[in-house]
Motif scaffolding. Structure first.
Motif, PDB file in Angstrom:
ATOM      1  N   GLN A  29       0.827  -1.213   0.000  1.00 25.66           N
ATOM      2  CA  GLN A  29       0.000   0.000   0.000  1.00 25.66           C
ATOM      3  C   GLN A  29       0.858   1.259   0.000  1.00 25.66           C
ATOM      4  O   GLN A  29       0.500   2.248  -0.642  1.00 25.66           O
ATOM      5  CB  GLN A  29      -0.972   0.000   1.172  1.00 25.66           C
ATOM      6  CG  GLN A  29      -0.337  -0.076   2.526  1.00 25.66           C
ATOM      7  CD  GLN A  29      -1.391  -0.069   3.619  1.00 25.66           C
ATOM      8  OE1 GLN A  29      -2.550   0.167   3.363  1.00 25.66           O
ATOM      9  NE2 GLN A  29      -0.974  -0.326   4.834  1.00 25.66           N
ATOM     10  N   GLN A  30       1.996   1.205   0.654  1.00 24.23           N
ATOM     11  CA  GLN A  30       2.819   2.424   0.727  1.00 24.23           C
ATOM     12  C   GLN A  30       3.378   2.861  -0.621  1.00 24.23           C
ATOM     13  O   GLN A  30       3.157   3.998  -1.031  1.00 24.23           O
ATOM     14  CB  GLN A  30       3.946   2.219   1.720  1.00 24.23           C
ATOM     15  CG  GLN A  30       3.736   3.015   2.971  1.00 24.23           C
ATOM     16  CD  GLN A  30       4.909   2.893   3.912  1.00 24.23           C
ATOM     17  OE1 GLN A  30       5.871   2.186   3.647  1.00 24.23           O
ATOM     18  NE2 GLN A  30       4.822   3.581   5.010  1.00 24.23           N
ATOM     19  N   ASN A  34       2.093   6.178  -2.653  1.00 23.53           N
ATOM     20  CA  ASN A  34       3.035   7.253  -2.980  1.00 23.53           C
ATOM     21  C   ASN A  34       3.071   7.541  -4.470  1.00 23.53           C
ATOM     22  O   ASN A  34       3.171   8.692  -4.883  1.00 23.53           O
ATOM     23  CB  ASN A  34       4.426   6.908  -2.464  1.00 23.53           C
ATOM     24  CG  ASN A  34       4.566   7.279  -1.015  1.00 23.53           C
ATOM     25  OD1 ASN A  34       4.965   8.366  -0.692  1.00 23.53           O
ATOM     26  ND2 ASN A  34       4.159   6.381  -0.126  1.00 23.53           N
TER      27      ASN A  34
ATOM     28  N   TYR B 100       8.517   8.124   3.029  1.00 16.67           N
ATOM     29  CA  TYR B 100       7.269   7.738   2.403  1.00 16.67           C
ATOM     30  C   TYR B 100       6.124   8.558   2.968  1.00 16.67           C
ATOM     31  O   TYR B 100       6.102   8.873   4.151  1.00 16.67           O
ATOM     32  CB  TYR B 100       6.957   6.280   2.693  1.00 16.67           C
ATOM     33  CG  TYR B 100       7.371   5.317   1.621  1.00 16.67           C
ATOM     34  CD1 TYR B 100       7.127   5.591   0.294  1.00 16.67           C
ATOM     35  CD2 TYR B 100       7.969   4.114   1.954  1.00 16.67           C
ATOM     36  CE1 TYR B 100       7.485   4.692  -0.677  1.00 16.67           C
ATOM     37  CE2 TYR B 100       8.332   3.201   0.983  1.00 16.67           C
ATOM     38  CZ  TYR B 100       8.088   3.506  -0.325  1.00 16.67           C
ATOM     39  OH  TYR B 100       8.432   2.623  -1.285  1.00 16.67           O
ATOM     40  N   GLN B 102       2.490   8.477   4.338  1.00 13.57           N
ATOM     41  CA  GLN B 102       1.741   7.379   4.945  1.00 13.57           C
ATOM     42  C   GLN B 102       0.316   7.323   4.395  1.00 13.57           C
ATOM     43  O   GLN B 102      -0.390   8.312   4.451  1.00 13.57           O
ATOM     44  CB  GLN B 102       1.696   7.537   6.460  1.00 13.57           C
ATOM     45  CG  GLN B 102       2.998   7.182   7.158  1.00 13.57           C
ATOM     46  CD  GLN B 102       3.432   5.754   6.916  1.00 13.57           C
ATOM     47  OE1 GLN B 102       2.604   4.859   6.856  1.00 13.57           O
ATOM     48  NE2 GLN B 102       4.727   5.535   6.769  1.00 13.57           N
ATOM     49  N   PRO B 103      -0.097   6.165   3.872  1.00 18.19           N
ATOM     50  CA  PRO B 103      -1.491   6.029   3.437  1.00 18.19           C
ATOM     51  C   PRO B 103      -2.419   6.016   4.649  1.00 18.19           C
ATOM     52  O   PRO B 103      -1.977   5.714   5.759  1.00 18.19           O
ATOM     53  CB  PRO B 103      -1.515   4.693   2.719  1.00 18.19           C
ATOM     54  CG  PRO B 103      -0.356   3.945   3.242  1.00 18.19           C
ATOM     55  CD  PRO B 103       0.680   4.955   3.598  1.00 18.19           C
TER      56      PRO B 103
END
Lengths: 114, 181
Positions: A29-30, A34, B100, B102-103
């Motif tokens: 997911q990351q 992104n 990154y 973060q979702p």
């Protein structure tokens, strides 16, 4: 988690174990989020599109050839999904202009054709 | 502090890079994909992927050397590098250190909830039938299960059909005087 474990997980999903998909989502997911964020530069859009592309990937998983790597495949799906949305947004922005610029008769003829 | 600033500058330069080159560089150095995987992800040939990474790095370097004021960047103390591989190493390290985004936390549960509603196509499930319906399949193998079901269905069909036929055709259908059912 290496290549072989990933293949096992996908085989399990294809055999009916839906919950195994959480492993893949958790892992990827990351990077996917992104990627979409880099393209759309909006947090809400990126979240929606990431979710959609993971769902699409699950729907299309039966087409996934075992032995292939999962990440490039998923990445392509997310990329195309985002491109589609961007194109749709662009079309939604440009369509009114086009309609303003041309005559009503032309629009009617065009609609009749399609 | 210096490293942090440096990372920020790499990030800014990356953001200004054209999309294709940026994706190639990030996939190569951030996600650490091999060239073959990179080519598969971007749907281009392997040599095209190599070219994109190479050009992306070159553009990145140009951007960082001449920043928006056009002056030589003073922050990068190791520059100029003695050879290209040193510089490449430094770039890959800096790109790897970009944090990154973060979702959201709700991503995983919502994806799983949606996925539980989904089914693979009928033909696919039919091809893998014993896998997908292991239990019901085994259950139907036993005559103790299917015999009563079969008898019931036959009896039901017989009773319904005979009722319908006797209602609609009170006269015998054949000359012999027997009804067909």
């Amino acid at each position: 988690m290496d290549q072989q474990q990933e293949q096992q997980v996908i085989a399990a999903i294809l055999a009916g174990d839906v919950d195994a998909y959480a492993v893949l989502v958790n892992r990827y997911q990351q990077p996917i989020f992104n990627l979409v964020f880099r393209m759309t530069s909006s947090y809400a859009d990126a979240a929606d599109l990431t979710q959609e592309s993971f769902i699409k990937a699950y729907e299309q998983l039966y087409r996934f050839r075992l032995g292939q790597k999962f990440f490039p495949w998923l990445y392509t799906i997310a990329l195309n999904q985002t491109r589609n949305l961007l194109r749709k947004n662009k079309a939604a922005k440009t369509l009114p202009l086009m309609i303003v610029n041309c005559s009503p008769a032309w629009i009617i003829r065009r609609n009749r054709k399609s | 502090m210096c490293a942090q600033l440096d990372g920020q500058r790499v990030q800014d330069a990356l953001a200004r890079l054209p999309f294709d080159y940026r994706e190639a560089v990030i996939l190569r150095y951030r996600e650490e994909l091999s060239m073959e995987d990179l080519a598969a992800a971007l749907e281009i040939s392997v040599s095209g992927a190599k070219m994109r990474v190479h050009r992306g790095l070159r553009k990145l370097r140009e951007m960082m050397e001449t920043d928006d004021h056009g002056k030589q960047n003073a922050l990068d103390q190791n520059a100029p590098y003695e050879n290209e591989s040193d510089e490449l190493l430094s770039f890959s390290r800096r790109i790897r250190e970009i944090p990154y985004m973060q979702p959201p936390e709700t991503l995983l549960p919502s994806v799983m909830a949606a996925v539980r509603q989904k089914r693979f196509p009928v033909w696919y499930r039919a091809l893998r039938w014993p896998d997908h319906h292991a239990r019901s399949h085994l259950l139907l193998c036993r005559p103790a299960v299917w015999l009563p079901l079969w008898c019931c269905s036959r009896w039901l069909a017989h009773s319904i059909l005979s009722k319908v036929i006797s209602d609609h055709f009170p006269v015998p259908l054949c000359k012999t005087g027997f009804r067909l059912l």
